[in-house]
Design an enzyme around this catalytic site. Structure first.
Site, PDB file in Angstrom:
ATOM      1  N   TRP A 356       0.832  -1.210   0.000  1.00  0.00           N
ATOM      2  CA  TRP A 356       0.000   0.000   0.000  1.00  0.00           C
ATOM      3  C   TRP A 356       0.864   1.257   0.000  1.00  0.00           C
ATOM      4  O   TRP A 356       0.389   2.357  -0.263  1.00  0.00           O
ATOM      5  CB  TRP A 356      -0.952   0.001   1.211  1.00  0.00           C
ATOM      6  CG  TRP A 356      -0.306   0.295   2.534  1.00  0.00           C
ATOM      7  CD1 TRP A 356       0.762  -0.353   3.083  1.00  0.00           C
ATOM      8  CD2 TRP A 356      -0.664   1.320   3.471  1.00  0.00           C
ATOM      9  NE1 TRP A 356       1.080   0.188   4.309  1.00  0.00           N
ATOM     10  CE2 TRP A 356       0.220   1.221   4.584  1.00  0.00           C
ATOM     11  CE3 TRP A 356      -1.644   2.310   3.507  1.00  0.00           C
ATOM     12  CZ2 TRP A 356       0.150   2.076   5.694  1.00  0.00           C
ATOM     13  CZ3 TRP A 356      -1.705   3.150   4.611  1.00  0.00           C
ATOM     14  CH2 TRP A 356      -0.816   3.032   5.687  1.00  0.00           C
ATOM     15  N   ASP A 357       2.151   1.080   0.257  1.00  0.00           N
ATOM     16  CA  ASP A 357       3.097   2.195   0.281  1.00  0.00           C
ATOM     17  C   ASP A 357       2.988   3.050  -0.986  1.00  0.00           C
ATOM     18  O   ASP A 357       3.115   4.275  -0.947  1.00  0.00           O
ATOM     19  CB  ASP A 357       4.546   1.684   0.337  1.00  0.00           C
ATOM     20  CG  ASP A 357       4.823   0.757   1.509  1.00  0.00           C
ATOM     21  OD1 ASP A 357       3.872   0.115   1.988  1.00  0.00           O
ATOM     22  OD2 ASP A 357       5.980   0.645   1.922  1.00  0.00           O
ATOM     23  N   GLU A 487       0.944  -1.807  12.990  1.00  0.00           N
ATOM     24  CA  GLU A 487       1.021  -3.267  13.046  1.00  0.00           C
ATOM     25  C   GLU A 487       1.410  -3.775  14.434  1.00  0.00           C
ATOM     26  O   GLU A 487       1.583  -4.970  14.620  1.00  0.00           O
ATOM     27  CB  GLU A 487       2.001  -3.770  11.988  1.00  0.00           C
ATOM     28  CG  GLU A 487       1.469  -3.559  10.584  1.00  0.00           C
ATOM     29  CD  GLU A 487       2.450  -3.980   9.498  1.00  0.00           C
ATOM     30  OE1 GLU A 487       3.636  -4.187   9.821  1.00  0.00           O
ATOM     31  OE2 GLU A 487       2.024  -4.088   8.330  1.00  0.00           O
ATOM     32  N   LYS A 600       3.467   1.661  16.226  1.00  0.00           N
ATOM     33  CA  LYS A 600       4.573   1.490  15.277  1.00  0.00           C
ATOM     34  C   LYS A 600       4.626   2.645  14.282  1.00  0.00           C
ATOM     35  O   LYS A 600       5.693   3.148  13.938  1.00  0.00           O
ATOM     36  CB  LYS A 600       4.379   0.171  14.523  1.00  0.00           C
ATOM     37  CG  LYS A 600       5.433  -0.126  13.487  1.00  0.00           C
ATOM     38  CD  LYS A 600       5.141  -1.423  12.750  1.00  0.00           C
ATOM     39  CE  LYS A 600       6.199  -1.725  11.715  1.00  0.00           C
ATOM     40  NZ  LYS A 600       5.843  -2.857  10.865  1.00  0.00           N
ATOM     41  N   GLN A 601       3.470   3.035  13.792  1.00  0.00           N
ATOM     42  CA  GLN A 601       3.440   4.071  12.745  1.00  0.00           C
ATOM     43  C   GLN A 601       2.099   4.783  12.799  1.00  0.00           C
ATOM     44  O   GLN A 601       1.147   4.272  13.386  1.00  0.00           O
ATOM     45  CB  GLN A 601       3.650   3.440  11.383  1.00  0.00           C
ATOM     46  CG  GLN A 601       2.531   2.531  10.923  1.00  0.00           C
ATOM     47  CD  GLN A 601       2.987   1.547   9.862  1.00  0.00           C
ATOM     48  OE1 GLN A 601       3.377   0.441  10.172  1.00  0.00           O
ATOM     49  NE2 GLN A 601       2.916   1.956   8.611  1.00  0.00           N
TER      50      GLN A 601
HETATM   51  C1  BGC Z   1       4.850  -1.298   7.548  1.00  0.00           C
HETATM   52  C2  BGC Z   1       3.816  -1.370   6.457  1.00  0.00           C
HETATM   53  C3  BGC Z   1       4.511  -1.265   5.121  1.00  0.00           C
HETATM   54  C4  BGC Z   1       5.634  -2.283   4.981  1.00  0.00           C
HETATM   55  C5  BGC Z   1       6.444  -2.095   3.715  1.00  0.00           C
HETATM   56  C6  BGC Z   1       5.907  -2.371   7.326  1.00  0.00           C
HETATM   57  O1  BGC Z   1       6.893  -2.279   8.305  1.00  0.00           O
HETATM   58  O2  BGC Z   1       4.255  -1.488   8.806  1.00  0.00           O
HETATM   59  O3  BGC Z   1       2.871  -0.332   6.607  1.00  0.00           O
HETATM   60  O4  BGC Z   1       3.582  -1.440   4.100  1.00  0.00           O
HETATM   61  O5  BGC Z   1       6.517  -2.154   6.064  1.00  0.00           O
HETATM   62  O6  BGC Z   1       7.045  -0.840   3.679  1.00  0.00           O
END
Ligand code: BGC
Length: 767
Positions: A356-357, A487, A600-601
């Site tokens: 999804w990035d 996550e 985490k984000q």
């Molecule tokens: C992130 C995801 C991301 C993936 C690839 C993961 O660590 O939590 O949001 O899509 O990395 O960049």
């Protein structure tokens, strides 16, 4: 964090040999051209620590997964971007000793990534154990002009007399370090080697991609072409030519190695080697110097469109250019089948797949810095995967054309199988719809909706309509068992971001239907017939969901709740954590992470960033003040969103801190993981942190807004954006903002909150 790279405005410099960081340097100094990419491995043999990496875009392998507890609905495989033929290899032997920096006394080592021209250079002096000394000056690049070609100039200054043996080779007997079962993925199809040239065609197991890699070379001694005797060698998946020269101290020997990588994605399998041969002859004829000039010109054009200039802070300048450079060498937008893997061409991790990035982070960069078709191609990539997304949803029990796009994919199929991600991180559907919204908002290309977008939006809307359920207890629609962007929480109920996103997708689908019905009625009829869309019934249901979806809030704090029950956690700020506990993902057990309040984000904040125009500043502030202190930013995708929101709230220092974290993430190895490859997708976030964060760029109701401020650490910064048919140069200094309109036709925009007309240039003095 590591600080061994020298700060420079246009270059990344490793001054002195750092074998302990070699894998990091190999990632950071990677080169590519959208079709092929190469880690900064050495041309000559190296027995020290290294991760070999040569990649060809679009070529992957469906590796069997290692999962202890198989769950119904899991995909069969985990796709890998393949480490392909080593085309850079040139073994060097002096008398009887092989040049190997791990076994030599190395001085004056310098590795330079010249971002302005897109070339990698390396120089060193090596004294071999046998006593001979030589100085090497190597330059190579992946050509933007001939994007299936790479070229190397490898010059040796001999500080010895005796025999110098050079062996340019191609090695297709390659492994992926991350192969689940230690298998090799390539099988030889065809191989030919003659004096001075040769090629190998290999096919991937299972996927049957064919790649033909070819090489040829020229050798000069003291500037004169020589035609020495060549010893030809071949074995399975390997060819080489060995040239032995008698040299005297002071001689300079230069080998030019030309290489090509052609894949069956772009040429018929049965004529791959013929095309490879033709291209090889062409580039050899063109010659290294001409190719280098073309390369410099092609990169100058890229920089003209996408450069950001920062004055007064070399580290920040280097950081932003590094990010822009990597993005431009990963994805050029020429081919709608390609996409942007989280590590691009710089490593194996994340399988080189699409996440999804792309939609959530990368699209805005390409929207503003490249022709509209580049961003459009990124959207079409998903359009072409719609059928697979429908099949993916069917596998999970959805029906009637509901589409669930994969969290990770190469060809539209889901290829990731951690249950909490594959099954639960369904918010990715939201990003794909958001990208269409963002694209249209920015370009006004509404025709895209009728041509491609609507079908995707309806598939996604149908998914949400089936994924919600009505809670009698709440009298609301709820979404249960999800993982939000954060996550560090799994299987939660009513993640605010996911629920809000679902609502936005449904609303956007309905608005789009209205627009197409009105503006392209014939097309609309065809589409709804094809997908069996019952506009009255389905839309009534969608509206019902939008009106009654549960969006968890905590009134007392005036914040949205990341998910139900979030406030049951022991809430304490990241600043109270012991440094030794960071990063949590490496130090804490998984269950401890899941129970903790640490994020985490960006999650709620991700939603506020996407749909900022729907929230007032105070709402954003309350949520930012609550969630930012709990966020550990252990995803590279996180700091940029916080930077943008912090800038919007006037938290300039915070915005700057967050910017630095994203801009120099790989250069300073912030997260201790650059050795696996660079964080390419988050690099677009760095660009956003400057343009949307410091520059305050927004599009609201079809109107461009700029609301810039200057971080106090800088003297000035400037960036350039394409805005519809205009090109704008924006420069922000301590006392003014200058907006230059390159196109000449006057445009109106909202500059520092005032509607302004700009014909050629507007200078806004700071009040
Ligand atoms: C992130 C995801 C991301 C993936 C690839 C993961 O660590 O939590 O949001 O899509 O990395 O960049």
């Amino acid at each position: 964090m590591k600080k061994y790279l020298t700060h420079h405005e246009w270059q990344i410099i490793e001054d002195g040999f750092h074998p302990e960081y070699n894998r990091i340097s190999e990632s950071v100094f990677s080169i590519g051209n959208g079709r092929m990419g190469q880690r900064a491995n050495f041309e000559e043999s190296y027995t020290g620590d290294t991760l070999q990496g040569s990649y060809v875009a679009g070529v992957y392998y469906p590796d069997k997964t290692r999962v202890g507890w198989w769950k119904n609905g899991y995909p069969e495989y985990f796709a890998k971007v393949l480490n392909a033929c080593n085309w850079i290899g040139i073994d060097v032997k002096i008398n009887k000793t092989v040049l190997d920096l791990a076994k030599s006394d190395v001085t004056d080592f310098k590795r330079v990534l010249d971002m302005q021209r897109g070339i990698l250079q390396r120089q060193f002096t090596a004294k071999l154990q046998s006593g001979e000394q030589l100085r090497v000056d190597a330059t190579r690049f992946c050509s933007l002009a001939d994007d299936e070609a790479g070229v190397i100039r490898y010059a040796i200054q001999c500080d010895f007399s005796g025999e110098l043996s050079l062996t340019p080779y191609l090695d297709f007997d390659i492994k992926n370090e991350d192969a689940n079962y230690d298998e090799k993925f390539w099988e030889e199809v065809e191989l030919a080697v003659r004096k001075g040239e040769g090629y190998i065609t290999a096919a991937t197991r299972k996927t049957d991609f064919h790649v033909c890699t070819g090489m040829c070379f020229d050798i000069l001694v003291n500037n004169k072409n020589v035609t020495p005797d060549i010893e030809v060698f071949r074995k399975e998946k390997f060819i080489s030519n060995t040239v032995k020269l008698q040299v005297n101290e002071g001689d300079e020997v230069v080998i030019y190695k030309y290489a090509v990588n052609l894949s069956s994605e772009n040429h018929p399998k049965d004529s791959l080697s013929t095309h490879a041969d033709k291209l090889l002859q062409n580039i050899r004829k063109k010659g290294f110097q001409n190719m280098l000039e073309e390369q410099a010109a092609a990169w100058a054009a890229r920089w003209k469109d996408s450069d950001i200039v920062i004055e007064g802070d070399v580290a920040a300048q280097q950081g932003i250019r590094f990010n822009i450079f990597q993005l431009n060498q990963t994805y050029t937008g020429e081919d709608e089948r390609l996409n942007i893997g989280p590590k691009g061409f710089t490593g194996e991790k994340y399988g080189g797949s699409t996440y999804w990035d792309t939609e959530a982070y990368c699209l805005p960069f390409y929207l503003s810095t490249a022709h509209e078709r580049v961003a459009r191609n990124l959207l079409i990539y998903r359009y072409k995967h719609l059928q697979k997304a429908i099949e993916n949803a069917e596998k999970l029990g959805f029906k009637n054309g509901a589409a669930l796009y994969p969290m990770v994919t190469m060809n539209g199929e889901e290829c990731h199988n951690e249950w909490e991600i594959t099954f639960e991180e369904i918010h990715r559907n939201g990003a794909i719809a958001y990208a269409i919204f963002d694209y249209i908002r920015y370009t006004d290309d509404k025709a895209y909706l009728a041509d491609y977008g609507l079908e995707v939006l309806i598939g996604i809307a149908r998914f949400w309509a089936q994924r919600v359920n009505y809670s009698n207890q709440k009298g609301k629609y709820v979404i249960l068992g999800v993982t939000g962007p954060n996550e560090y929480e799994n299987n939660v109920n009513n993640n605010w971001y996911t629920n809000f996103t679902a609502k936005k997708c449904l609303e956007f689908a309905m608005e789009s239907i209205e627009w197409i019905k009105k503006n392209c009625p014939e097309k609309y009829k065809v589409i709804i017939r094809q997908i069996n869309f019952d506009e009255t019934e389905e839309q009534a249901q969608w509206q019902q969901i939008c009106d009654h979806i549960y969006l968890p809030k905590y009134q007392e704090f005036g914040i949205y709740l990341q998910q139900e029950g979030f406030l049951d956690k022991d809430i304490s700020p990241v600043s109270d954590l012991d440094k030794a506990d960071r990063p949590l993902c490496q130090k804490w057990s998984w269950d401890r992470i899941l129970r903790s309040c640490y994020i985490k984000q960006a999650d709620v904040l991700q939603g506020l960033y996407f749909y900022e125009h729907e929230f007032d500043k105070e709402t954003i502030r309350r949520n930012f003040d609550f969630y930012e202190p709990l966020t550990v930013h252990e995803s590279s995708l996180s700091p940029c969103v916080h930077a943008i929101l912090a800038a919007r709230l006037g938290y300039h220092d915070k915005a700057y801190d967050m910017y630095l974290q994203t801009a120099r993430l790989d250069l300073d190895d912030y997260n201790n993981d650059t050795e696996d490859g660079c964080h390419i997708t988050s690099m677009a976030g760095t660009w956003m942190a400057v343009v949307k964060g410091f520059g305050g760029m927004r599009v609201v109701d079809g109107q461009l807004h700029l609301n810039p401020f200057l971080p106090k650490q800088w003297t000035s910064y400037s960036f350039k954006i394409r805005w519809r048919s205009n090109i704008l140069n924006i420069k922000v200094t301590k006392d003014k903002t200058i907006v230059e309109n390159e196109s000449g036709a006057p445009i109106s925009l909202v500059l520092a909150e005032k509607l302004t007309e700009i014909a050629n240039e507007k200078v806004l003095a700071k009040s």
